[in-house]
Design an enzyme around this catalytic site. Structure first.
Site, mmCIF file in Angstrom:
data_model
loop_
_atom_site.group_PDB
_atom_site.id
_atom_site.type_symbol
_atom_site.label_atom_id
_atom_site.label_comp_id
_atom_site.label_asym_id
_atom_site.label_seq_id
_atom_site.Cartn_x
_atom_site.Cartn_y
_atom_site.Cartn_z
ATOM 1 N N PRO A 1 0.828 -1.211 0.000
ATOM 2 C CA PRO A 1 0.000 0.000 0.000
ATOM 3 C C PRO A 1 0.866 1.267 0.000
ATOM 4 O O PRO A 1 1.921 1.297 0.634
ATOM 5 C CB PRO A 1 -0.793 -0.106 1.306
ATOM 6 C CG PRO A 1 -0.661 -1.512 1.758
ATOM 7 C CD PRO A 1 0.598 -2.059 1.178
ATOM 8 N N LEU B 1 4.863 1.431 4.803
ATOM 9 C CA LEU B 1 5.340 0.074 4.501
ATOM 10 C C LEU B 1 6.456 0.074 3.456
ATOM 11 O O LEU B 1 6.808 -0.969 2.924
ATOM 12 C CB LEU B 1 4.165 -0.798 4.055
ATOM 13 C CG LEU B 1 3.158 -1.101 5.175
ATOM 14 C CD1 LEU B 1 1.887 -1.734 4.632
ATOM 15 C CD2 LEU B 1 3.771 -2.007 6.242
ATOM 16 N N GLY B 2 6.993 1.258 3.170
ATOM 17 C CA GLY B 2 8.181 1.333 2.331
ATOM 18 C C GLY B 2 7.928 1.210 0.841
ATOM 19 O O GLY B 2 8.828 0.828 0.084
ATOM 20 N N ASP C 1 14.370 3.232 5.518
ATOM 21 C CA ASP C 1 13.559 2.457 4.565
ATOM 22 C C ASP C 1 14.431 1.826 3.484
ATOM 23 O O ASP C 1 14.352 0.622 3.229
ATOM 24 C CB ASP C 1 12.536 3.367 3.856
ATOM 25 C CG ASP C 1 11.302 3.607 4.685
ATOM 26 O OD1 ASP C 1 11.402 3.497 5.919
ATOM 27 O OD2 ASP C 1 10.248 3.926 4.100
HETATM 28 O O1 PMV Z 1 6.451 6.257 7.328
HETATM 29 P P1 PMV Z 1 7.649 5.423 7.015
HETATM 30 O O2 PMV Z 1 7.570 4.027 7.512
HETATM 31 O O3 PMV Z 1 8.121 5.546 5.623
HETATM 32 O O4 PMV Z 1 8.866 5.892 7.892
HETATM 33 C C1 PMV Z 1 8.984 7.088 8.496
HETATM 34 C C2 PMV Z 1 10.021 6.959 9.540
HETATM 35 C C3 PMV Z 1 10.440 8.301 10.098
HETATM 36 O O5 PMV Z 1 11.362 8.006 11.143
HETATM 37 C C4 PMV Z 1 9.250 9.042 10.676
HETATM 38 C C5 PMV Z 1 11.092 9.160 9.027
HETATM 39 C C6 PMV Z 1 12.431 8.645 8.564
HETATM 40 O O6 PMV Z 1 12.891 9.157 7.543
HETATM 41 O O7 PMV Z 1 13.046 7.799 9.224
#
Ligand code: PMV
Length: 327
Positions: A115, A120-121, A166
């Site tokens: 999604p 979820l990357g 990610d």
């Molecule tokens: O929303 P996601 O899973 O793509 O990740 C965001 C994670 C944060 O720490 C909020 C931002 C980041 O760049 O690490």
């Protein structure tokens, strides 16, 4: 993951990349604290690259309603920028090698079960799979280190100031203990454990929650630094618990991390409701995961309780659940 070629006339290269979920440390990781993330292999992006009779580089990505020739996309479009970064400049003539037919070009097909904009990357997985497939098609396969570097650049187009977690977990396809700017540390759970992922169904751009946390941090730096330090401790203890085969310790750590994320203002009534429903259904702990405000939450379950936790999440309004074993 690797590419494959077949036939003299038609050459097709395929690659895929998994989704990911952050277990601990989101947001604090932007401020150089450690975070833990794991690949989620049930969901993935698949990319196929093949030679084509028509000139140009055609991109088909039905999940985002994209069907376009490369030159018609802005150069900062995340998919275009990945492709342009791999092609020799200027992009034409294309080095299609032996598979070339007539004035042919390249067709790129991107499909995904991850999604979009829900933590979820999906963006990083598209970039990783695309780079693997295209570099392999161009007969210039790249190392994970190089792929990770290129995907990080693209992540900036999606997120503004991404920590890089990610792209790292998705490129290496292993649990990672991630600290921004430090060498990659992957790790192995001492014992498998089960996570239930619940999706609020609310799209929530990470860029916005990260920007809001930054504004609050600038206004009240000491308080936010204290919260980040507490989150860092949680990530540290969680990694030890996972490595030493004590995943049951993670429940309490998740609850604590969720409370700290609430203080960072990145939770939401829907995320809180799903976390509470998971705990009531027997989960050992629960927290939001990723940027927050919407997107996903995770709950620690046992193999026996996972189905009922997932059902409770749906009853509490989750649009989708994924049960995944971390091993
Ligand atoms: O929303 P996601 O899973 O793509 O990740 C965001 C994670 C944060 O720490 C909020 C931002 C980041 O760049 O690490």
């Amino acid at each position: 993951m690797g590419g494959s070629r077949s036939g003299d006339l038609l050459s097709i290269v395929k690659a895929s990349a998994p989704g990911k979920i952050i277990l601990f440390g989101e947001h604090a990781v932007v401020y150089n604290r450690p975070a833990l993330a794991v690949p989620v292999t049930q969901i993935h992006v698949d990319v196929e690259v093949c030679d084509s009779d028509s000139a140009g580089i055609w991109i088909h990505a039905p999940v985002i309603d994209l069907r376009a020739e490369l030159s018609t996309l802005p150069s900062d479009h995340p998919i275009a920028s990945v492709i342009l970064g791999l092609l020799p400049s200027p992009p034409a003539p294309l080095p299609l090698g032996e598979g070339r037919r007539g004035e042919g070009g390249i067709e790129i097909h991107i499909s995904s079960t991850i999604p979009v904009a829900s933590g979820l990357g999906s963006g990083a997985a598209v970039s990783v799979a695309l780079i693997r497939a295209l570099s392999s098609h161009l007969q210039k396969p790249l190392t994970n280190e190089k792929i990770n570097e290129l995907v990080y650049e693209t992540e900036k187009l999606y997120h503004g100031t991404p920590s890089g977690i990610d792209n790292t977990v998705i490129t290496y396809n292993m649990p990672v203990y991630f600290i921004k700017g430090q060498p990659i540390v992957t790790f192995q759970p001492g014992k498998p454990f089960t996570i239930v992922i619940g999706d609020t169904g609310i799209p929530a751009p990470t860029k916005e929650s990260v920007g809001d946390v930054r504004r609050l941090w600038l206004r009240n730096t000491n308080h936010f630094e204290d919260i980040f330090n507490e989150i860092a401790q949680i990530s540290l203890i969680a990694r030890r618990a996972i490595e030493s085969g004590k995943p049951e310790w993670l429940g309490e750590l998740m609850d604590h991390n969720h409370a700290l994320l609430q203080q960072l203002t990145v939770s939401s009534p829907e995320l809180d409701k799903l976390a509470a429903a998971a705990r009531d259904a027997g989960a050992l702990g629960a927290k939001l995961s990723g940027g927050g405000r919407g997107g996903n939450m995770i709950a620690l379950a046992t193999q026996a309780s996972a189905e009922s936790v997932a059902e409770a999440l749906i009853s509490a309004g989750a649009k989708r659940t994924i049960i995944t074993e971390i091993k």
